[in-house]
Design an enzyme around this catalytic site. Structure first.
Site, mmCIF file in Angstrom:
data_model
loop_
_atom_site.group_PDB
_atom_site.id
_atom_site.type_symbol
_atom_site.label_atom_id
_atom_site.label_comp_id
_atom_site.label_asym_id
_atom_site.label_seq_id
_atom_site.Cartn_x
_atom_site.Cartn_y
_atom_site.Cartn_z
ATOM 1 N N LYS A 1 0.855 -1.213 0.031
ATOM 2 C CA LYS A 1 0.014 0.006 0.099
ATOM 3 C C LYS A 1 0.771 1.077 -0.117
ATOM 4 C CE LYS A 1 -3.557 2.403 2.423
ATOM 5 N NZ LYS A 1 -4.468 2.611 3.506
ATOM 6 N N GLU B 1 10.774 -4.998 4.313
ATOM 7 C CA GLU B 1 10.745 -6.353 3.879
ATOM 8 C C GLU B 1 10.377 -6.567 2.325
ATOM 9 O OE1 GLU B 1 9.357 -5.201 6.581
ATOM 10 O OE2 GLU B 1 8.778 -6.517 8.181
ATOM 11 N N GLY C 1 -4.980 -1.860 4.927
ATOM 12 C CA GLY C 1 -4.001 -3.000 4.384
ATOM 13 C C GLY C 1 -4.757 -4.055 4.601
ATOM 14 N N ARG C 2 -5.137 -4.552 5.760
ATOM 15 C CA ARG C 2 -5.993 -5.710 6.198
ATOM 16 C C ARG C 2 -7.350 -6.064 5.688
ATOM 17 N NH1 ARG C 2 -4.918 -2.424 10.141
ATOM 18 N NH2 ARG C 2 -6.372 -1.461 11.247
ATOM 19 N N GLU D 1 -4.831 -6.577 14.742
ATOM 20 C CA GLU D 1 -4.364 -5.337 14.004
ATOM 21 C C GLU D 1 -5.633 -4.156 14.345
ATOM 22 O OE1 GLU D 1 -0.814 -4.809 11.277
ATOM 23 O OE2 GLU D 1 -2.456 -4.084 10.159
ATOM 24 N N HIS E 1 -5.993 -33.497 17.899
ATOM 25 C CA HIS E 1 -4.947 -34.397 18.310
ATOM 26 C C HIS E 1 -3.597 -33.529 18.921
ATOM 27 C CE1 HIS E 1 -6.854 -37.824 16.855
ATOM 28 N NE2 HIS E 1 -7.174 -36.782 15.827
ATOM 29 N N LYS F 1 9.511 -0.905 13.839
ATOM 30 C CA LYS F 1 9.887 -0.585 12.670
ATOM 31 C C LYS F 1 11.146 0.423 12.735
ATOM 32 C CE LYS F 1 5.629 -1.161 10.116
ATOM 33 N NZ LYS F 1 4.713 -0.782 9.199
HETATM 34 O O1 F6P Z 1 3.187 -3.070 9.654
HETATM 35 C C1 F6P Z 1 1.968 -3.346 9.511
HETATM 36 C C2 F6P Z 1 1.446 -2.763 8.075
HETATM 37 O O2 F6P Z 1 1.477 -1.490 7.986
HETATM 38 C C3 F6P Z 1 -0.018 -3.408 7.853
HETATM 39 O O3 F6P Z 1 -1.039 -2.981 8.360
HETATM 40 C C4 F6P Z 1 0.100 -3.539 6.716
HETATM 41 O O4 F6P Z 1 -0.902 -4.471 6.068
HETATM 42 C C5 F6P Z 1 1.442 -4.171 6.322
HETATM 43 O O5 F6P Z 1 2.099 -3.530 7.198
HETATM 44 C C6 F6P Z 1 2.019 -4.053 4.803
HETATM 45 O O6 F6P Z 1 2.204 -2.531 4.589
HETATM 46 P P1 F6P Z 1 2.298 -1.962 2.989
HETATM 47 O O7 F6P Z 1 1.051 -2.714 2.471
HETATM 48 O O8 F6P Z 1 2.244 -0.539 3.030
HETATM 49 O O9 F6P Z 1 3.645 -2.571 2.695
#
Ligand code: F6P
Length: 500
Positions: A187, A193, A246-247, A332, A363, A473
């Site tokens: 987003k 990462e 995002g979620r 979240e 189990h 972060k």
């Molecule tokens: O660190 C949490 C977060 O901001 C989430 O809310 C989001 O879905 C994810 O990181 C990834 O963010 P982006 O889509 O901006 O890479």
């Protein structure tokens, strides 16, 4: 005393009745608490929701202006107050403010055009789709492709989220760089990462002499200018609105790998299923409003009975990623300590969501559910129709086990030997899909979204921000840029030992 406080007090004063007594006292219990929407049956009858509790929770919802906040959500008002934004995920399903719906439709048309281009081999003979993204930019598409794409056979899709190189390495071993399309989903288009993983995929392509690797990259983002800066051509950017969280974003271009793998018709069915749940949530009165009733269940166990967790077990291998998806959605969104106005919340907020798949979990962890000292409300999710070629005995055994667990948790069993006794009166909800297809999965996910929203309304919190993820972060970035002097001895020693 505020209206909400009075409503909570009335809830606290409601006498506790056991599940078996509730079935005796309320002869119409099953018909009232077992309801169907969009091809999914939701059975809340094995929870402690009594008629009296439902009335009092409805009063609590009203005291928190549930109807007004729900209208605001669908009208595209600024419901994410801390970030000054609307929450436009319903608009992705055609259920929002007309201008938001029109914008989402435009973005969907662009997605569709890109799928046509890929199918027409504009990018060459693509067989492998490598989607990199994390959190909401990975969990949704991963769930969709894993749940519905097993027989799709159109493209082989891998979703890589972890920055641990082992995750990409595993995909590099099975994908052909010459036949791979890189999809970068972020987003913000700044997530460490994802950007590192994307660069490593480009290097892997370069090492194999792929001609112009950047032309094999598609960006899914709400920050198109950042994707351009990063080197992606504007024509290969699939944008979505900044106001889609995002979620909550799998309905937007973040769902691109699923739309590609499953086909556009399936993606549209997903949206239609979600829209059916949107309409239900918007229009149904409290006593039959499924996401709202589910939120009453959540609030009852978490606030009034002190349950710290809630467990979700998918009795369907295709939904094995559902618990992980729900962990982000619920924790979240509602794992907060302050209300939308900044004042502290004076009770627990989101429970810890965990779970697994049945029958495996039986189990492994069900011992604690049946005999442990902690109260864990359980949710079972299953589908009536199987999706495999094996003998009927498999699906029958799966479902029989699912239903047996709910019955056992509720009924319990006395025994002269305490080690072998089951206390019972342990709650469960059962969600039974006619079959698992795109439409029903869309409705199911939208149900979870609205339940999360309804919980937030009753707690008075904003479910659409996530500032809690920022500090870690920032510290990670500062370790790289400023060194470790300002940290505690333990952190310094760990960094020195592992990283030198
Ligand atoms: O660190 C949490 C977060 O901001 C989430 O809310 C989001 O879905 C994810 O990181 C990834 O963010 P982006 O889509 O901006 O890479």
């Amino acid at each position: 005393m505020t209206e909400a406080k009075a409503a909570w007090n009335a809830l606290r004063d409601t006498p506790a009745t056991s599940l078996t007594e509730l079935f005796t006292n309320e002869p119409d219990r099953l018909s009232r608490l077992s309801m169907e929407e969009a091809g999914i049956l939701f059975d809340f009858s094995k929870t402690h929701l009594s008629a009296a509790l439902i009335d009092r929770f409805a009063a609590l919802a009203e005291a928190n202006d549930f109807a007004g906040r729900r209208d605001a959500l669908f009208a595209g008002a600024v419901v994410n107050v801390t970030e000054g934004r609307a929450a436009e995920h319903p608009a992705e399903r055609g259920q929002g403010a007309p201008d938001s719906v029109a914008r989402a439709r435009g973005f969907h048309a662009r997605m569709r055009g890109m799928i046509d281009a890929i199918e027409a081999e504009v990018f060459g003979p693509i067989r492998h789709i490598l989607h990199v993204g994390i959190g909401g930019s990975a969990l949704g598409p991963d769930l969709l492709v894993d749940a519905l794409g097993r027989d799709a056979g159109r493209y082989d899709v891998a979703v890589v989220s972890n920055v641990d190189g082992a995750a990409l390495d595993a995909v590099f071993r099975r994908f052909d760089p010459q036949a791979t399309l890189l999809v970068v989903a972020s987003k913000t288009f700044t997530t460490t990462e994802t950007m590192l993983n994307a660069r490593s995929v480009l290097s892997w392509m370069e090492e194999d002499n792929v001609e112009d690797p950047y032309s094999r990259v598609i960006a899914l983002t709400a920050s198109p200018e950042k994707a351009v800066e990063w080197g992606i051509d504007e024509t290969r950017i699939l944008p979505f609105s900044e106001s889609v969280g995002g979620r909550y974003s799998l309905w937007s271009s973040i769902g691109f790998p699923a739309a590609l793998a499953l086909g556009w018709d399936a993606f549209e069915e997903l949206l239609e299923g979600a829209a059916a749940m949107d309409r239900h949530f918007r229009l149904a009165p409290p006593s039959t409003n499924i996401p709202l009733l589910a939120a009453f269940v959540d609030q009852y166990y978490s606030v009034l009975r002190g349950a710290e967790t809630r467990a979700v077990f998918a009795y369907d291998e295709r939904l094995r990623l559902l618990p992980a998806y729900l962990q982000q959605l619920e924790m979240e969104s509602n794992g907060k300590g302050v209300k939308a106005d900044g004042s502290p919340v004076d009770g627990p907020t989101a429970a810890i969501t965990w779970g697994g798949v049945g029958t495996d979990a039986q189990h492994a962890v069900f011992q604690l559910l049946h005999q442990g000292t902690r109260l864990v409300p359980v949710e079972f999710v299953a589908a009536i129709e199987p999706d495999h070629v094996l003998d009927d005995a498999h699906h029958r055994t799966l479902l029989v086990n699912c239903f047996a667990q709910g019955a056992a948790l509720m009924a319990g069993r006395d025994n002269g030997d305490p080690a072998r006794a089951y206390p019972g009166d342990r709650p469960s909800t059962t969600i039974l899909l006619d079959r698992l297809d795109a439409r029903r999965l869309g409705a199911l996910i939208a149900f979870y979204e609205h339940r999360t929203f309804a919980n937030a309304v009753m707690l008075g919190i904003n479910p659409f921000d996530q500032f809690g993820v920022e500090l870690g972060k920032e510290i990670a970035k500062s370790i790289e840029s400023e060194g470790t002097e300002r940290f505690d001895p333990s952190t310094r020693a760990l960094i020195a030992r592992a990283l030198g």
